[in-house]
Design a protein around this motif. Structure first.
Motif, PDB file in Angstrom:
ATOM      1  N   GLY A 309       0.792  -1.219   0.000  1.00  0.00           N
ATOM      2  CA  GLY A 309       0.000   0.000   0.000  1.00  0.00           C
ATOM      3  C   GLY A 309       0.824   1.267   0.000  1.00  0.00           C
ATOM      4  N   ILE A 310       2.125   1.126   0.058  1.00  0.00           N
ATOM      5  CA  ILE A 310       3.006   2.289   0.150  1.00  0.00           C
ATOM      6  C   ILE A 310       4.042   2.306  -0.960  1.00  0.00           C
ATOM      7  CG2 ILE A 310       4.748   3.434   1.592  1.00  0.00           C
ATOM      8  CD1 ILE A 310       3.322   2.286   4.044  1.00  0.00           C
ATOM      9  N   SER A 311       4.607   1.163  -1.284  1.00  0.00           N
ATOM     10  CA  SER A 311       5.777   1.106  -2.173  1.00  0.00           C
ATOM     11  C   SER A 311       5.479   1.634  -3.569  1.00  0.00           C
ATOM     12  CB  SER A 311       6.295  -0.333  -2.259  1.00  0.00           C
ATOM     13  OG  SER A 311       5.361  -1.168  -2.914  1.00  0.00           O
ATOM     14  N   MET A 312       6.484   2.212  -4.155  1.00  0.00           N
ATOM     15  CA  MET A 312       6.472   2.671  -5.533  1.00  0.00           C
ATOM     16  C   MET A 312       7.759   2.181  -6.185  1.00  0.00           C
ATOM     17  SD  MET A 312       3.927   4.413  -6.756  1.00  0.00           S
ATOM     18  CE  MET A 312       2.339   4.916  -6.068  1.00  0.00           C
ATOM     19  N   PRO A 313       7.668   1.747  -7.459  1.00  0.00           N
ATOM     20  CA  PRO A 313       6.464   1.515  -8.243  1.00  0.00           C
ATOM     21  C   PRO A 313       5.562   0.439  -7.617  1.00  0.00           C
ATOM     22  CG  PRO A 313       8.425   1.465  -9.628  1.00  0.00           C
ATOM     23  CD  PRO A 313       8.899   1.418  -8.220  1.00  0.00           C
ATOM     24  N   GLU A 314       4.281   0.448  -7.991  1.00  0.00           N
ATOM     25  CA  GLU A 314       3.319  -0.466  -7.390  1.00  0.00           C
ATOM     26  C   GLU A 314       3.517  -1.901  -7.840  1.00  0.00           C
ATOM     27  OE1 GLU A 314      -0.273   1.515  -8.617  1.00  0.00           O
ATOM     28  OE2 GLU A 314      -0.513   2.448  -6.653  1.00  0.00           O
ATOM     29  N   VAL A 315       4.024  -2.103  -9.050  1.00  0.00           N
ATOM     30  CA  VAL A 315       4.286  -3.449  -9.569  1.00  0.00           C
ATOM     31  C   VAL A 315       5.708  -3.483 -10.102  1.00  0.00           C
ATOM     32  CG1 VAL A 315       1.879  -3.896 -10.152  1.00  0.00           C
ATOM     33  CG2 VAL A 315       3.386  -2.879 -11.866  1.00  0.00           C
ATOM     34  N   GLY A 316       6.262  -4.692 -10.230  1.00  0.00           N
ATOM     35  CA  GLY A 316       7.552  -4.845 -10.878  1.00  0.00           C
ATOM     36  C   GLY A 316       8.737  -4.991  -9.949  1.00  0.00           C
ATOM     37  N   ARG A 317       8.516  -4.881  -8.645  1.00  0.00           N
ATOM     38  CA  ARG A 317       9.637  -5.098  -7.735  1.00  0.00           C
ATOM     39  C   ARG A 317       9.139  -5.680  -6.419  1.00  0.00           C
ATOM     40  NH1 ARG A 317      10.700  -1.593  -3.434  1.00  0.00           N
ATOM     41  NH2 ARG A 317       9.497   0.355  -3.384  1.00  0.00           N
ATOM     42  N   SER A 318       9.995  -6.536  -5.815  1.00  0.00           N
ATOM     43  CA  SER A 318       9.692  -7.094  -4.504  1.00  0.00           C
ATOM     44  C   SER A 318      10.793  -6.768  -3.514  1.00  0.00           C
ATOM     45  CB  SER A 318       9.523  -8.622  -4.605  1.00  0.00           C
ATOM     46  OG  SER A 318      10.728  -9.225  -5.036  1.00  0.00           O
ATOM     47  N   ILE A 319      11.839  -6.072  -3.984  1.00  0.00           N
ATOM     48  CA  ILE A 319      12.938  -5.640  -3.134  1.00  0.00           C
ATOM     49  C   ILE A 319      13.251  -4.183  -3.455  1.00  0.00           C
ATOM     50  CG2 ILE A 319      14.010  -7.888  -2.735  1.00  0.00           C
ATOM     51  CD1 ILE A 319      15.828  -7.456  -5.045  1.00  0.00           C
ATOM     52  N   VAL A 320      13.973  -3.541  -2.572  1.00  0.00           N
ATOM     53  CA  VAL A 320      14.346  -2.142  -2.764  1.00  0.00           C
ATOM     54  C   VAL A 320      15.563  -2.064  -3.680  1.00  0.00           C
ATOM     55  CG1 VAL A 320      15.218  -0.069  -1.595  1.00  0.00           C
ATOM     56  CG2 VAL A 320      13.402  -1.442  -0.534  1.00  0.00           C
ATOM     57  N   HIS A 321      15.540  -1.122  -4.597  1.00  0.00           N
ATOM     58  CA  HIS A 321      16.705  -0.874  -5.447  1.00  0.00           C
ATOM     59  C   HIS A 321      17.645   0.052  -4.682  1.00  0.00           C
ATOM     60  CE1 HIS A 321      18.496   0.635  -9.511  1.00  0.00           C
ATOM     61  NE2 HIS A 321      19.268  -0.240  -8.909  1.00  0.00           N
ATOM     62  N   ASP A 322      18.565  -0.537  -3.969  1.00  0.00           N
ATOM     63  CA  ASP A 322      19.424   0.228  -3.062  1.00  0.00           C
ATOM     64  C   ASP A 322      20.202   1.322  -3.790  1.00  0.00           C
ATOM     65  OD1 ASP A 322      18.600  -1.384  -0.949  1.00  0.00           O
ATOM     66  OD2 ASP A 322      20.282  -2.775  -1.161  1.00  0.00           O
ATOM     67  N   GLU A 323      20.748   0.996  -4.938  1.00  0.00           N
ATOM     68  CA  GLU A 323      21.558   1.963  -5.668  1.00  0.00           C
ATOM     69  C   GLU A 323      20.711   3.114  -6.206  1.00  0.00           C
ATOM     70  OE1 GLU A 323      23.455  -2.074  -5.752  1.00  0.00           O
ATOM     71  OE2 GLU A 323      21.448  -1.291  -6.174  1.00  0.00           O
ATOM     72  N   GLY A 324      19.494   2.796  -6.667  1.00  0.00           N
ATOM     73  CA  GLY A 324      18.594   3.841  -7.143  1.00  0.00           C
ATOM     74  C   GLY A 324      18.169   4.784  -6.034  1.00  0.00           C
ATOM     75  N   VAL A 325      17.847   4.223  -4.868  1.00  0.00           N
ATOM     76  CA  VAL A 325      17.470   5.046  -3.718  1.00  0.00           C
ATOM     77  C   VAL A 325      18.646   5.924  -3.292  1.00  0.00           C
ATOM     78  CG1 VAL A 325      16.804   5.000  -1.278  1.00  0.00           C
ATOM     79  CG2 VAL A 325      15.677   3.486  -2.906  1.00  0.00           C
ATOM     80  N   ALA A 326      19.854   5.377  -3.311  1.00  0.00           N
ATOM     81  CA  ALA A 326      21.037   6.158  -2.938  1.00  0.00           C
ATOM     82  C   ALA A 326      21.246   7.328  -3.899  1.00  0.00           C
ATOM     83  CB  ALA A 326      22.266   5.257  -2.912  1.00  0.00           C
ATOM     84  N   LEU A 327      21.044   7.084  -5.200  1.00  0.00           N
ATOM     85  CA  LEU A 327      21.190   8.142  -6.195  1.00  0.00           C
ATOM     86  C   LEU A 327      20.194   9.272  -5.935  1.00  0.00           C
ATOM     87  CD1 LEU A 327      22.217   9.199  -9.039  1.00  0.00           C
ATOM     88  CD2 LEU A 327      20.254   7.948  -9.981  1.00  0.00           C
ATOM     89  N   LEU A 328      18.922   8.928  -5.757  1.00  0.00           N
ATOM     90  CA  LEU A 328      17.897   9.947  -5.563  1.00  0.00           C
ATOM     91  C   LEU A 328      18.048  10.648  -4.216  1.00  0.00           C
ATOM     92  CD1 LEU A 328      14.833   8.074  -7.108  1.00  0.00           C
ATOM     93  CD2 LEU A 328      16.205   9.881  -8.137  1.00  0.00           C
ATOM     94  N   SER A 329      18.503   9.911  -3.211  1.00  0.00           N
ATOM     95  CA  SER A 329      18.732  10.531  -1.904  1.00  0.00           C
ATOM     96  C   SER A 329      19.837  11.580  -1.989  1.00  0.00           C
ATOM     97  CB  SER A 329      19.102   9.459  -0.863  1.00  0.00           C
ATOM     98  OG  SER A 329      18.012   8.584  -0.626  1.00  0.00           O
TER      99      SER A 329
END
Length: 336
Positions: A309-329
């Motif tokens: 109910g929270i995660s984005m994207p809503e479909v297509g992933r079951s784990i966090v993209h650590d490197e992507g989150v680090a880039l955007l952070s």
């Protein structure tokens, strides 16, 4: 792996340049009203394991690909003999009726690539149709799974971490969640601005796959390319991973958050923007992007979540993209 795929792609392109007619692709199957039960029905590949494309089935790769649980992806375009796709500047290539986009997903397991699924987008007379096919254990055939599937898989991610997940193959209707534009299914990946590396566009034009090599005003950078500006890499990542829904005509248009690469209004990409409907998805945060504070930004909160109910994207992933989150952070942290 990306370099290997690109090298293989160019080799096949060179071989295909001398081909004068398709060999084995079943145009009638692509254009029919039915739902083919097996991937082999289309004749996209010369071999049963789908590694050797037939003539006019041309491999391609993206500057920045969509993240799907660290899966490797193998992409192919098919355009019928005597037809050409139209390249219109930086944006989406316009494929004629009878074309197909083929994308296989898999992981390197025990030192060998193993395919889990292949998704096809078929351009029929009444529009595009998206269908998912799941591979058997023997890797000799992929069969249609309209209802989708869950596949347990264990692999090593790019950081060397061992991962065990339940990989999700989307059902036929879920394909529309990403591939819908004004309620019609459309391709979202092969934008000319995301196909600029390794001379692909020039090669496509040489092969007659597209009508011309388009002039690119701005390319989507490889998101992990540290020499490129941070803002360009972050915006490219959002364009590929989020903008297929978060655009003015997409399924998330009512959010007011538009993440296409060409969007230039800060509030529309989330900077100091309050969510349209506050709820569980916003956590305790006030803004989609809180400049200088990634931990207070709804965008990072949702990308870091695995709650359906929270995660984005809503479909297509079951784990966090650590490197992507680090880039955007980092991108948000450096905003003033």
């Amino acid at each position: 792996m990306r370099l290997l795929v690109s090298a293989c792609a160019m080799a096949v392109l060179a071989l295909s340049a001398g081909a004068s007619e398709p060999a084995g692709v079943a145009d009638a199957v692509i254009l029919s009203d039915g739902l083919p039960r097996s991937l082999s029905d289309y004749g996209f590949f010369k071999d049963a394991s789908a590694w050797q494309p037939n003539d006019r089935v041309v491999p391609y790769s993206l500057n920045t690909p969509l993240f799907t649980d660290y899966a490797e992806k193998y992409r192919f375009i098919y355009v019928p003999e005597g037809q050409q796709a139209k390249a219109n500047g930086d944006g989406m290539i316009d494929f004629p009726v009878g074309s197909a986009l083929i994308k296989s997903f898999g992981y390197e397991i025990d030192g060998k690539p193993r395919l889990l699924e292949t998704r096809v987008l078929l351009h029929r007379a009444d529009g595009w149709l998206a269908l998912p096919y799941v591979w058997n254990e023997e890797q000799t055939e992929a069969v249609l799974k309209v209802a989708g599937a869950r596949i347990p898989v264990t692999f090593i991610d790019p950081s060397g971490k061992k991962r065990s997940i339940s990989y999700g193959v989307p059902n036929k209707n879920q394909c529309k969640e990403c591939h819908a534009l004004s309620d019609a299914v459309v391709p979202v990946g092969p934008k000319a601005r995301n196909l600029t590396h390794d001379g692909q566009l020039a090669e496509f034009a040489k092969l007659g796959l597209i009508d011309q090599e388009p002039k690119i005003e701005y390319r989507v950078p490889v998101w992990g390319e540290t020499g490129a500006p941070l803002d360009d890499r972050a915006r490219g990542y959002l364009d590929v991973n989020c903008a297929h829904c978060h655009n003015i005509n997409g399924s998330a248009s009512n959010s007011g958050l538009f993440l296409t690469y060409e969007e230039n209004m800060p509030v529309r990409i989330g900077i100091n923007k309050r969510p349209v409907a506050a709820g569980r998805g916003s956590g305790t945060h006030d803004f989609d992007i809180a400049p200088g504070d990634p931990d207070a930004s709804i965008m990072i909160y949702r990308l870091n979540s695995l709650d359906p109910g929270i995660s984005m994207p809503e479909v297509g992933r079951s784990i966090v993209h650590d490197e992507g989150v680090a880039l955007l952070s980092r991108w948000i942290a450096e905003m003033e």
